[in-house]
Write a protein that holds these residues in place. Structure first.
Motif, PDB file in Angstrom:
ATOM      1  N   GLN A  75      70.341   9.126  71.571  1.00 44.76           N
ATOM      2  CA  GLN A  75      70.964   9.944  72.879  1.00 44.76           C
ATOM      3  C   GLN A  75      71.489  10.059  72.968  1.00 44.76           C
ATOM      4  N   SER A  76      72.865   9.602  73.214  1.00 41.80           N
ATOM      5  CA  SER A  76      74.830   9.952  73.564  1.00 41.80           C
ATOM      6  C   SER A  76      74.905  10.685  72.710  1.00 41.80           C
ATOM      7  N   LEU A  77      74.769  11.032  71.514  1.00 42.54           N
ATOM      8  CA  LEU A  77      75.016  11.741  70.049  1.00 42.54           C
ATOM      9  C   LEU A  77      74.344  12.694  70.505  1.00 42.54           C
ATOM     10  N   THR A  78      73.100  13.018  70.966  1.00 40.72           N
ATOM     11  CA  THR A  78      72.642  14.173  70.921  1.00 40.72           C
ATOM     12  C   THR A  78      72.801  15.026  72.441  1.00 40.72           C
ATOM     13  N   GLN A  79      73.525  14.428  73.069  1.00 38.59           N
ATOM     14  CA  GLN A  79      73.328  14.894  74.304  1.00 38.59           C
ATOM     15  C   GLN A  79      75.071  15.386  73.835  1.00 38.59           C
ATOM     16  N   ALA A  80      76.176  15.254  73.315  1.00 40.65           N
ATOM     17  CA  ALA A  80      77.860  15.154  73.064  1.00 40.65           C
ATOM     18  C   ALA A  80      77.430  16.740  72.238  1.00 40.65           C
ATOM     19  N   ALA A  81      76.410  16.167  71.389  1.00 34.89           N
ATOM     20  CA  ALA A  81      76.114  17.771  70.329  1.00 34.89           C
ATOM     21  C   ALA A  81      75.960  19.022  71.158  1.00 34.89           C
ATOM     22  N   ILE A  82      74.841  18.294  72.470  1.00 33.34           N
ATOM     23  CA  ILE A  82      74.843  19.970  72.951  1.00 33.34           C
ATOM     24  C   ILE A  82      75.651  20.172  73.917  1.00 33.34           C
ATOM     25  N   THR A  83      75.943  19.490  74.326  1.00 34.00           N
ATOM     26  CA  THR A  83      77.630  19.697  74.729  1.00 34.00           C
ATOM     27  C   THR A  83      78.797  20.350  73.643  1.00 34.00           C
ATOM     28  N   VAL A  84      78.686  20.469  72.831  1.00 34.60           N
ATOM     29  CA  VAL A  84      79.648  21.127  72.004  1.00 34.60           C
ATOM     30  C   VAL A  84      79.029  22.689  71.471  1.00 34.60           C
ATOM     31  N   ILE A  85      78.351  22.515  71.492  1.00 33.55           N
ATOM     32  CA  ILE A  85      77.160  23.765  70.208  1.00 33.55           C
ATOM     33  C   ILE A  85      77.108  24.781  71.878  1.00 33.55           C
ATOM     34  N   ALA A  86      76.682  23.999  73.016  1.00 32.40           N
ATOM     35  CA  ALA A  86      77.712  24.839  74.564  1.00 32.40           C
ATOM     36  C   ALA A  86      78.890  25.797  74.352  1.00 32.40           C
ATOM     37  N   GLN A  87      79.566  25.273  74.351  1.00 26.60           N
ATOM     38  CA  GLN A  87      81.303  25.013  73.818  1.00 26.60           C
ATOM     39  C   GLN A  87      81.583  26.263  72.861  1.00 26.60           C
ATOM     40  N   LYS A  88      80.985  25.946  71.319  1.00 29.31           N
ATOM     41  CA  LYS A  88      81.518  26.439  70.353  1.00 29.31           C
ATOM     42  C   LYS A  88      80.051  27.439  69.201  1.00 29.31           C
ATOM     43  N   GLY A  89      78.826  27.264  69.840  1.00 33.71           N
ATOM     44  CA  GLY A  89      77.414  27.470  69.025  1.00 33.71           C
ATOM     45  C   GLY A  89      77.416  26.615  67.965  1.00 33.71           C
ATOM     46  N   LEU A  90      76.263  26.909  67.226  1.00 34.79           N
ATOM     47  CA  LEU A  90      75.921  25.955  66.149  1.00 34.79           C
ATOM     48  C   LEU A  90      77.259  26.123  64.933  1.00 34.79           C
ATOM     49  N   PRO A  91      77.454  27.551  64.317  1.00 35.21           N
ATOM     50  CA  PRO A  91      78.442  26.941  62.825  1.00 35.21           C
ATOM     51  C   PRO A  91      79.620  26.271  63.622  1.00 35.21           C
ATOM     52  N   GLY A  92      80.222  26.800  65.287  1.00 34.33           N
ATOM     53  CA  GLY A  92      81.741  25.610  64.849  1.00 34.33           C
ATOM     54  C   GLY A  92      81.568  24.542  65.126  1.00 34.33           C
ATOM     55  N   VAL A  93      80.025  24.141  64.922  1.00 34.83           N
ATOM     56  CA  VAL A  93      80.047  22.987  65.341  1.00 34.83           C
ATOM     57  C   VAL A  93      80.304  21.564  64.180  1.00 34.83           C
ATOM     58  N   THR A  94      80.944  20.426  64.752  1.00 36.14           N
ATOM     59  CA  THR A  94      81.258  19.223  63.083  1.00 36.14           C
ATOM     60  C   THR A  94      80.718  17.947  64.160  1.00 36.14           C
ATOM     61  N   LEU A  95      81.223  17.057  62.446  1.00 39.04           N
ATOM     62  CA  LEU A  95      80.304  16.026  63.416  1.00 39.04           C
ATOM     63  C   LEU A  95      81.857  15.094  63.754  1.00 39.04           C
TER      64      LEU A  95
END
Length: 215
Positions: free
Chosen positions: A19-39
């Motif tokens: 859950q903490s990792l998916t919430q972190a992913a949501i924050t990163v997606i909001a900042q960078k969009g899907l193409p810009g996200v990395t693990l």
């Protein structure tokens, strides 16, 4: 009180970490969009090592799908809680308007992420399936509320058309919130008034007086 056994505690720990990792992913997606996200981005946001993210999700695609699933479940739980807190159809619709336009699960951060996933539905069957199922469930909740109002205020248009129109207005206002005045600042008070004006055209007794409970 019986304490949970080790297997149960371990499962709960894994669930919390995911859950903490998916919430972190949501924050990163909001900042960078899907193409810009990395693990690695998600690991930094979550304050953990890259290996932990990779262990739980293996690939970026799996992490992104888990993030979308988390958004869907959060939103579904919120709309059930909001609408179920009221008895009559008009109040339930008011609650859904307030939920969809400016609440804690549909704020600018969340909508930026929803929009990012929307943009990929034509290319990603998993995303498309999630949105299709969510839309069916949403309309199954929305149409009976509109039908209940129609029982006392028969509208000129078909109930399904009215419900579909309201859903489309929500979607359009979400997209507009991402561009707004050119700075991405959403005017949620005005957005809620637009929805109430739309419903007031069909159901003047229930929505004829302009109000905004969150203004």
């Amino acid at each position: 009180m019986t304490k949970p056994d080790k297997k149960t505690r371990d499962a709960e720990k894994v669930a919390r970490r995911r859950q903490s990792l998916t919430q972190a992913a949501i924050t990163v997606i909001a900042q960078k969009g899907l193409p810009g996200v990395t693990l690695a981005d998600v690991a930094r946001e979550a304050g953990c090592g890259y290996g932990l993210v990779s262990f739980h999700f293996e690939t970026k695609d799996r992490l992104l799908l888990a993030a979308l699933d988390a958004l869907v479940e959060e939103y579904r739980a919120a709309w059930h809680a909001r609408s179920d807190a009221h008895a009559d159809a008009a109040a339930k619709l008011e609650a859904l308007i307030d939920l969809d336009l400016g609440s804690d699960v549909t704020d600018d951060r969340h909508i930026a992420v929803w929009t990012a996933f929307w943009a990929e539905t034509s290319r990603n069957a998993d995303y498309r399936a999630r949105f299709s199922e969510l839309n069916r469930a949403y309309m199954a909740r929305l149409e009976p509320l509109v039908a209940a109002l129609a029982a006392s205020e028969p509208p000129a248009a078909d109930v399904g058309l009215i419900a579909g129109g309201l859903s489309a207005i929500f979607d359009g206002l979400w997209v507009e919130s991402q561009i707004g005045d050119g700075h991405g600042n959403a005017d949620w008070t005005q957005a809620r008034r637009i929805c109430r004006a739309y419903l007031g055209a069909f159901f003047p007794k229930s929505f004829g007086t302009e109000t905004d409970r969150l203004s």
